[in-house]
Scaffold this active site. Structure first.
Site, PDB file in Angstrom:
ATOM      1  N   CYS A 111      24.275  27.820   2.582  1.00  0.00           N
ATOM      2  CA  CYS A 111      23.841  27.798   3.979  1.00  0.00           C
ATOM      3  C   CYS A 111      22.990  29.032   4.240  1.00  0.00           C
ATOM      4  CB  CYS A 111      25.054  27.787   4.908  1.00  0.00           C
ATOM      5  SG  CYS A 111      24.625  27.773   6.655  1.00  0.00           S
ATOM      6  N   HIS A 153      26.333  18.595   6.945  1.00  0.00           N
ATOM      7  CA  HIS A 153      26.287  20.061   6.995  1.00  0.00           C
ATOM      8  C   HIS A 153      25.510  20.526   8.217  1.00  0.00           C
ATOM      9  CE1 HIS A 153      25.771  24.175   5.087  1.00  0.00           C
ATOM     10  NE2 HIS A 153      24.872  24.182   6.058  1.00  0.00           N
ATOM     11  N   GLU A 154      24.322  19.948   8.429  1.00  0.00           N
ATOM     12  CA  GLU A 154      23.487  20.409   9.551  1.00  0.00           C
ATOM     13  C   GLU A 154      24.135  20.080  10.894  1.00  0.00           C
ATOM     14  OE1 GLU A 154      21.334  22.493   8.958  1.00  0.00           O
ATOM     15  OE2 GLU A 154      21.243  22.108   6.814  1.00  0.00           O
ATOM     16  N   HIS A 157      26.778  22.376  12.234  1.00  0.00           N
ATOM     17  CA  HIS A 157      26.314  23.560  12.969  1.00  0.00           C
ATOM     18  C   HIS A 157      26.324  23.310  14.477  1.00  0.00           C
ATOM     19  CE1 HIS A 157      25.094  26.367   9.833  1.00  0.00           C
ATOM     20  NE2 HIS A 157      24.483  25.401   9.183  1.00  0.00           N
TER      21      HIS A 157
HETATM   22 NI    NI Z   1      23.926  25.669   7.156  1.00  0.00          NI
END
Ligand code: NI
Length: 187
Positions: A111, A153-154, A157
């Site tokens: 990341c 993953h994105e 966030h």
């Molecule tokens: Ni990330």
């Protein structure tokens, strides 16, 4: 167009639940400028993706994918360049004909907000994701593998989650330069 500073783990702005982009925000100069800055920032850092909270912007907006192989993730399939606003993810069973529960798979992740580290992270193997592009046009895709991983993953966030919070086996968490010396260090 500008490369923006990427916040690092420890910054409380990475732990917020991001706000949805309002209807009036689509196809606006402000949103197009933000998307442009995010694409520049992601490209400069060789990121597989970038979420607005990573540059301190409290909106449900992520960008990911590229037309060329990503040097930070060698050997992974290409993910189409995508701007995704106000996303929703639904885990799916492992194949189109399966009626069972969604399954997980584990693979290495890094990341840009956690520089220099990698870990094995469990994610849904196959997902449907919906949302909108920056013009307000709908996106509806069913994907699996690396593409599904990048999206999860994105979008994490946007819910204030960084990948270390998903790690279950900390014996598979370490420095990129030790685990994968062939990967060029992140600039
Ligand atoms: Ni990330």
């Amino acid at each position: 167009m500008a490369v923006r500073d990427i916040l690092k783990m420890g910054d409380p702005r990475l732990l917020r639940t991001a706000q949805p982009v309002p209807q009036s925000g689509f196809d606006s100069d402000a949103l197009h400028l933000l998307v442009s800055d995010m694409l520049d920032t992601m490209a400069c850092a060789n990121g597989a993706g970038l979420a607005a909270p990573q540059i301190g912007v409290d909106l449900q907006l992520v960008v990911f994918g590229s037309r060329e192989a990503n040097p930070r993730y060698p050997g992974r399939p290409l993910v189409p360049p995508t701007v995704l606003v106000n996303p929703l993810i639904t885990p799916l069973a492992a194949d189109a004909n399966a009626t069972g529960e969604p399954t997980e798979e584990t693979d290495w992740e890094g990341c840009l907000s956690v520089p220099g580290l990698r870990a094995m992270v469990p994610r849904w193997s196959r997902i449907r994701y919906t949302g909108f592009d920056q013009f307000g046009d709908p996106i509806d895709r069913t994907v699996e593998g690396f593409h599904a991983r990048v999206v999860q993953h994105e979008c994490d966030h946007l819910w204030g989650k960084l990948y270390p919070m998903r790690v279950r086996d900390f014996s598979q968490f370490g420095y990129t330069e030790v685990l994968f010396p062939e990967i060029a260090p992140c600039k």
